[in-house]
Design an enzyme around this catalytic site. Structure first.
Site, PDB file in Angstrom:
ATOM      1  CB  SER A  46      -1.953  -1.088  -4.345  1.00 35.11           C
ATOM      2  OG  SER A  46      -1.421  -0.757  -2.713  1.00 35.11           O
ATOM      3  CD  GLU A  47       1.905  -5.156   0.074  1.00 39.08           C
ATOM      4  OE1 GLU A  47       2.968  -5.341  -0.724  1.00 39.08           O
ATOM      5  OE2 GLU A  47       1.914  -4.841   1.328  1.00 39.08           O
TER       6      GLU A  47
END
Lengths: 229, 236, 236, 229
Positions: A46-47
């Site tokens: 997840s960024e």
């Protein structure tokens, strides 16, 4: 017969190899984790600085400090790690994330991707879309084959502002799996009950049908979730 | 004895001046320095340039600051998230400027500002609207765009635990932009959930060493920070 | 099940090829992957380009690899430390090439290689021998030199604890170049003092997430790594 | 009368303010920690990723994983932290370290510094010297006033390869404290028993004597360590 959104997610999930590090965008890609077989170790990134994203948090058990890039409350798998944004985007822009699955508004025959902005849209936002499109080698699009007006989204040339040129490798839709090659689009799979002609009819750009083109191997349902529409 | 703790958020943001550039950490609700931003709303400085991934939510925190008309310009990657209505309204009326930056370029520009890097080349954005007019060059066969560092007068961040020396740790996804923004401003102010004695934080686990931090304030979390209802809706 | 552990250092370095570029972590003795470098000596690949802050010590580890004539070129900031006699000898005979890089520029170039940055501007070195002939430009009134990323075929690092997914932690000053070099090579091999089950390493304390690591080998420390006698001499 | 090397270190230590973050180079600067008063909190940085360096480790109590930039075994103070080289040089190159005290072979009247390479020297090495010289605002030199042949080291122009141009702010030597200003060198303090003329005689570049020039406030000894020679 076409696939449901879940069906598209299921089909993508089948192609993610064990040991892959995968960033999943909004839209259909967020449905993919449900279909990752438990026996295959796959690491979802997840960024916002997480590797090893697990299932959504149960209602009432959400941790206020733990969300994914879509701001949904999640859990972590064993072996997960958290880190800052600089390291998170080192993973993306340095090409360490092995696969990125994103939604798209338009894809062109040469791999151009448009998924961040509709022209005339009021307030623009880009998030990490461009970083993913420029940084990840195996960039897969998962989307409906046509837009909500029934018009093709796989075009000779994108009409919307580009996210990145020549970046998409594969397109998974509700009716087909298309590979993007230096020679153009190659139709690899079609939804059960459809044929290449039916797919071409909904695709602006010309499709070359692969010699081994076959039906998408997606069952009617999976643990009670309908995969075919 | 060095003591960077400050009693209140109002005191911590007292010196913010009109026209200041301010970085605000956080991504989603984790790591958002809401109490500092609320104190800044009360403090009154205007004409601010804000660097933040998002444009805040509803009428509190950064959303509130924008709604109050105090932000002249926003540098962000995703200012159009659900709830960012204040920004959207002002933007549509042409009353707030936007510099839209890909998220990875945004964090890299902030890191460059903190690390004394004058600029860097990245492929991200080349051939798109967001690199239009920017200098590019081909490096190793790939066209890349020159991006400039970001540096602020003030950085507002949130950490989980902090000590009087300014050493900070973050829980889970609170980290995000915070440790990098902490390197890139003249004055760095952190709100923390817990103040702990020096030596409590493990020396291998300190995410932001105190050298980067000027002030630490212990706060109660803003009640709007945790909204599991929204999370539940999102799951549907 | 993913299992990045490898039984022996020899197995871990088996694929190093002639002419390969190899990063070697460590600063002083902490964090030096001595057992991997010793295995590389036995493995035999030659004509290597080595990127490492120092040139090793005496006739073991990197010093030994250089003494064996296996290194064609060294990229380093401080290759002339006491004990780096193998390098000094070959350098004086013109038998090894040196690219001397300021230490901060060295780590920044490695980070750029790992982060997909095509190049960056830094003031460090402008107007000195080490920036001679390099492109410069004035940014914000200060002349800066354009530096290029470094990327390797193989990176050899040492960590304290690791798990089968390649997650790593470092003790004290072991960290130094290791986590950054781990981002900047096709194949990253880590020797660790302890192999632990997945989930043992705290998720907020993992310094190198497994995504960057291809192989993990448990080793006993090289006996030459800890030399307190030298430390005592240094104190006099 | 001149100062011992320890005396120079003592004099520098007096000028480091509480709360400063200080990088100490090899040579005389390594002697400074002994003279930092315990009641002043000062944070010593080591380029290999340490903030809060404490005294040397006791013989037999060395930790193999804990050395400073000179590879000596050290201890850490309470509140210390360790980190990677990228963050360590962010502290240096981003100008977060407030003071750097380094040795020098030559300093010029305009602040040019030469401390990394003797011309004709066989094997070069630079380490972090240039990063410090370009990155730190308060760059102080601590050195002997003349070289081991008795020749001045404070020159009109450096003859050795530069570490960085126009970077030195102050020079602490065994006979003087000299400030470098846009108008040249200003003599601020002289060793007890010497005068400005004696200092100028050992300095190639011209010195302007500050109106408030005074004796260096360095006692004859400190806890049994001789500070004056």
């Amino acid at each position: 017969m076409t696939l449901t959104r879940e069906g598209v997610a299921y089909r993508v999930a089948c192609d993610l190899p064990e040991g892959s590090y995968v960033n999943l965008g909004v839209g259909i890609p967020t449905l993919i984790p449900t279909f990752l077989p438990a026996e295959k170790e796959i690491f979802v990134h997840s960024e916002n600085g997480i590797l090893g994203v697990g299932p959504y948090a149960e209602p009432g058990a959400e941790d206020p400090d733990l969300v994914n890039a879509t701001k949904e409350y999640i859990t972590l798998l064993k072996g997960a790690s958290v880190f800052d944004h600089a390291l998170s985007f080192t993973m993306i822009r340095g090409g360490h994330i092995t696969h990125s699955v994103i939604g798209a508004m338009e894809v062109a025959a040469n791999g151009d991707l448009a998924n961040w902005r509709v022209p005339g849209e009021k307030v623009p936002g880009v998030g990490g879309a461009m970083d993913l499109a420029f940084g990840i080698h195996n960039l897969y699009v998962a989307m409906t084959h046509v837009n909500n007006k029934g018009a093709p989204k796989i075009l000779n040339k994108c009409t919307f502002p580009l996210t990145a040129p020549r970046c998409v490798r594969r397109i998974y839709t509700d009716i087909a799996l298309i590979e993007i090659t230096p020679d153009g689009l190659v139709l690899r799979e079609v939804a059960p009950g459809l044929d290449a002609k039916a797919v071409q009819a909904k695709t602006e750009a010309p499709l070359r049908v692969a010699d081994d083109c076959r039906d998408m191997d997606v069952p009617a349902e999976f643990h009670g979730i309908r995969l075919r529409a | 004895m060095i003591d960077k703790t400050v009693a209140t958020c109002s005191e911590a943001v007292a010196k913010v001046f009109d026209g200041a550039t301010i970085m605000v950490g956080g991504f989603g609700s984790p790591g958002i320095p809401s109490m500092l931003v609320e104190a800044l709303r009360k403090q009154g400085a205007k004409n601010l340039v804000v660097i933040s991934n998002n444009a805040g939510s509803d009428d509190w925190g950064l959303g509130g600051l924008i709604q109050d008309g105090r932000v002249r310009k926003l540098v962000a990657s995703f200012p159009n998230s659900p709830g960012a209505d204040a920004f959207k309204d002002l933007y549509m009326k042409g009353e707030i400027e936007l510099e839209l930056v890909p998220q990875g370029t945004l964090i890299e520009r902030i890191r460059a500002g903190g690390a004394g890097i004058g600029g860097f080349y990245t492929p991200t954005g080349v051939g798109t609207e967001l690199a239009a007019g920017k200098e590019t060059r081909v490096i190793n066969g790939r066209e890349q765009v020159l991006e400039s560092p970001l540096y602020a007068d003030f950085t507002l961040i949130k950490a989980y635990r902090g000590d009087r020396l300014g050493n900070l740790t973050y829980r889970l996804a609170m980290r995000n932009f915070n440790p990098i923004m902490a390197t890139a401003a003249d004055v760095v102010i952190a709100e923390v959930d817990e103040l702990v004695p020096v030596g409590t934080l493990g020396l291998e686990e300190i995410h932001t060493p105190g050298i980067f931090v000027d002030a630490v304030v212990k706060v109660e979390r803003h009640p709007r920070l945790f909204e599991p209802q929204r999370a539940r809706r999102a799951k549907k």
